[in-house]
Write an enzyme that holds these catalytic residues in place. Structure first.
Site, PDB file in Angstrom:
ATOM      1  N   MET A  67      -8.506 -25.261 -27.550  1.00 13.04           N
ATOM      2  CA  MET A  67      -7.782 -26.487 -27.211  1.00 13.04           C
ATOM      3  C   MET A  67      -8.609 -27.720 -27.583  1.00 13.04           C
ATOM      4  O   MET A  67      -8.332 -28.829 -27.130  1.00 13.04           O
ATOM      5  CB  MET A  67      -7.439 -26.501 -25.721  1.00 13.04           C
ATOM      6  CG  MET A  67      -6.512 -25.341 -25.340  1.00 13.04           C
ATOM      7  SD  MET A  67      -5.521 -25.651 -23.898  1.00 13.04           S
ATOM      8  CE  MET A  67      -6.781 -25.823 -22.651  1.00 13.04           C
TER       9      MET A  67
ATOM     10  N   LEU B 227     -14.578 -29.526 -28.644  1.00 16.12           N
ATOM     11  CA  LEU B 227     -15.479 -28.396 -28.864  1.00 16.12           C
ATOM     12  C   LEU B 227     -16.861 -28.626 -28.268  1.00 16.12           C
ATOM     13  O   LEU B 227     -17.395 -29.735 -28.317  1.00 16.12           O
ATOM     14  CB  LEU B 227     -15.619 -28.124 -30.366  1.00 16.12           C
ATOM     15  CG  LEU B 227     -14.339 -27.817 -31.142  1.00 16.12           C
ATOM     16  CD1 LEU B 227     -14.688 -27.415 -32.581  1.00 16.12           C
ATOM     17  CD2 LEU B 227     -13.497 -26.745 -30.482  1.00 16.12           C
TER      18      LEU B 227
ATOM     19  N   HIS C   1     -17.698 -22.996 -28.034  1.00 17.23           N
ATOM     20  CA  HIS C   1     -16.742 -22.860 -29.139  1.00 17.23           C
ATOM     21  C   HIS C   1     -17.475 -22.672 -30.472  1.00 17.23           C
ATOM     22  O   HIS C   1     -17.086 -21.843 -31.296  1.00 17.23           O
ATOM     23  CB  HIS C   1     -15.882 -24.126 -29.265  1.00 17.23           C
ATOM     24  CG  HIS C   1     -15.014 -24.424 -28.082  1.00 17.23           C
ATOM     25  ND1 HIS C   1     -15.123 -25.582 -27.351  1.00 17.23           N
ATOM     26  CD2 HIS C   1     -14.006 -23.733 -27.513  1.00 17.23           C
ATOM     27  CE1 HIS C   1     -14.215 -25.602 -26.392  1.00 17.23           C
ATOM     28  NE2 HIS C   1     -13.526 -24.482 -26.453  1.00 17.23           N
TER      29      HIS C   1
ATOM     30  N   GLN D  51       1.025 -23.924 -21.169  1.00 15.61           N
ATOM     31  CA  GLN D  51       0.119 -23.241 -20.251  1.00 15.61           C
ATOM     32  C   GLN D  51      -0.368 -24.162 -19.127  1.00 15.61           C
ATOM     33  O   GLN D  51      -1.194 -23.767 -18.312  1.00 15.61           O
ATOM     34  CB  GLN D  51      -1.049 -22.608 -20.998  1.00 15.61           C
ATOM     35  CG  GLN D  51      -2.042 -23.589 -21.590  1.00 15.61           C
ATOM     36  CD  GLN D  51      -3.030 -22.890 -22.510  1.00 15.61           C
ATOM     37  OE1 GLN D  51      -2.673 -22.400 -23.575  1.00 15.61           O
ATOM     38  NE2 GLN D  51      -4.291 -22.818 -22.107  1.00 15.61           N
TER      39      GLN D  51
HETATM   40  P1  AMP Z   1     -10.527 -23.444 -24.704  1.00 14.06           P
HETATM   41  O1  AMP Z   1     -10.645 -24.506 -25.730  1.00 14.06           O
HETATM   42  O2  AMP Z   1     -11.122 -23.799 -23.388  1.00 14.06           O
HETATM   43  O3  AMP Z   1      -9.123 -22.902 -24.603  1.00 14.06           O
HETATM   44  O4  AMP Z   1     -11.407 -22.218 -25.220  1.00 14.06           O
HETATM   45  C1  AMP Z   1     -11.216 -21.666 -26.495  1.00 14.06           C
HETATM   46  C2  AMP Z   1     -11.985 -20.373 -26.591  1.00 14.06           C
HETATM   47  O5  AMP Z   1     -13.378 -20.636 -26.380  1.00 14.06           O
HETATM   48  C3  AMP Z   1     -11.579 -19.348 -25.525  1.00 14.06           C
HETATM   49  O6  AMP Z   1     -11.588 -18.059 -26.095  1.00 14.06           O
HETATM   50  C4  AMP Z   1     -12.654 -19.508 -24.497  1.00 14.06           C
HETATM   51  O7  AMP Z   1     -12.858 -18.351 -23.714  1.00 14.06           O
HETATM   52  C5  AMP Z   1     -13.860 -19.777 -25.367  1.00 14.06           C
HETATM   53  N1  AMP Z   1     -14.919 -20.434 -24.598  1.00 14.06           N
HETATM   54  C6  AMP Z   1     -14.794 -21.537 -23.819  1.00 14.06           C
HETATM   55  N2  AMP Z   1     -15.972 -21.817 -23.221  1.00 14.06           N
HETATM   56  C7  AMP Z   1     -16.841 -20.864 -23.627  1.00 14.06           C
HETATM   57  C8  AMP Z   1     -18.220 -20.600 -23.352  1.00 14.06           C
HETATM   58  N3  AMP Z   1     -18.940 -21.369 -22.531  1.00 14.06           N
HETATM   59  N4  AMP Z   1     -18.799 -19.531 -23.951  1.00 14.06           N
HETATM   60  C9  AMP Z   1     -18.079 -18.739 -24.782  1.00 14.06           C
HETATM   61  N5  AMP Z   1     -16.778 -18.930 -25.078  1.00 14.06           N
HETATM   62  C10 AMP Z   1     -16.171 -19.993 -24.513  1.00 14.06           C
END
Ligand code: AMP
Length: 281
Positions: A28, A31, A35, A59
């Site tokens: 989303m 970053l 990410h 969502q």
């Molecule tokens: P989001 O932008 O929050 O929807 O996250 C996108 C992807 O990045 C998802 O698969 C999250 O689980 C992963 N993600 C978010 N934060 C972390 C983190 N601290 N470590 C590893 N992966 C992450």
């Protein structure tokens, strides 16, 4: 690095690379190092890496943080480029959910409990957008963070149930030095919340793992230990503590090697999630 905004062009891009393997990281945006680590991993395991940036409205529930979700497209593109990303897909909501849109994916059992209880409908939105993105990007691999543990389990189930030829890769959570899991929502925290208080979530989870390693097998005792540990910090309001099986997401009374402890806590108006497993996969 190519930037793509339309579904047609994204499909074309992937079609033209049919002879290459593609690893996909849906996000989303806003970053952070978590990410970026997933993007670097994508680069390692496949010929081409694709990032999507889309704050998926379906969502979020009414009253959640859809409108104020942090955004920084310029910064995101720089970070993606530095990570060697080949293509960034930034779709438009009018194309993703056109008028008369009416198809939804629900992973019926795994969407229950944990974040599913606190955020009804959330995982229906997640599964649907991920399914749509998979159909558009057509990746060979898709990488998800273990921080969003229930989401990862749901996506794995969806891919298996719908016979999708995509290998789902779970990546360990990337953390600040103080243990706090990187999250776009950390941007909502004050300095004090971020550096003095929030790191105690993971610290407490690690202490809980420690008492388990030292022989505690009763989930209820571990749960009480966590509640007590966090109660020192009056700013926390626990949303849920889940101690259960990491595959079925069913609560357990007696802890074993497949147990995961997952937690959601409110810190002011910010809801933070984290988890710790006895044995990593
Ligand atoms: P989001 O932008 O929050 O929807 O996250 C996108 C992807 O990045 C998802 O698969 C999250 O689980 C992963 N993600 C978010 N934060 C972390 C983190 N601290 N470590 C590893 N992966 C992450």
């Amino acid at each position: 690095m190519e930037l793509i905004n339309t579904i047609y062009e994204m499909k074309q891009w992937s079609k033209e690379r049919q002879n290459n393997s593609i690893a996909f990281v849906p996000t989303m945006g806003f970053l952070h190092i978590g990410h970026v680590t997933l993007l670097e991993h994508a680069k390692k395991i496949a010929d081409k890496s694709v990032l999507s940036i889309y704050v998926n409205p379906s969502q979020f529930r009414p009253g959640e943080d859809l409108d104020k979700y942090p955004r920084d497209m310029e910064g995101d593109l720089k970070k993606a480029k530095n990570a060697g990303t080949d293509c960034v897909f930034i779709p438009d909501s009018n194309e993703i959910y056109p008028e008369n849109y009416q198809t939804w994916i629900e992973v019926m059992e795994l969407q229950k409990g944990l974040c599913g209880d606190s955020r009804p409908g959330h995982f229906k939105g997640v599964a649907t957008i991920v399914c749509k993105l998979f159909n558009i990007v057509r990746p060979d691999f898709a990488i998800f963070g273990e921080k969003d543990f229930q989401q990862l389990a749901i996506i794995r189930q969806m891919v298996a149930d719908l016979n999708m030829d995509i290998k789902i890769i779970g990546h360990p959570t990337i953390r600040e030095e103080n243990g706090l899991a990187f999250s776009s929502r950390n941007a909502y925290l004050t300095e004090k919340q971020r550096f003095d208080i929030a790191p105690n979530i993971y610290k407490t989870l690690l202490q809980a793992l420690n008492i388990i390693k030292n022989g505690e097998k009763q989930a209820v005792n571990v749960e009480n230990f966590i509640i007590k540990g966090l109660s020192v910090f009056k700013e926390f309001k626990i949303d849920y503590i889940f101690i259960g099986n990491k595959f079925t997401l069913k609560k357990t009374d007696i802890i074993d090697n497949n147990t995961i402890i997952a937690i959601a806590v409110w810190l002011g108006n910010t809801r933070l999630i984290d988890n710790a497993q006895l044995c990593s996969e």
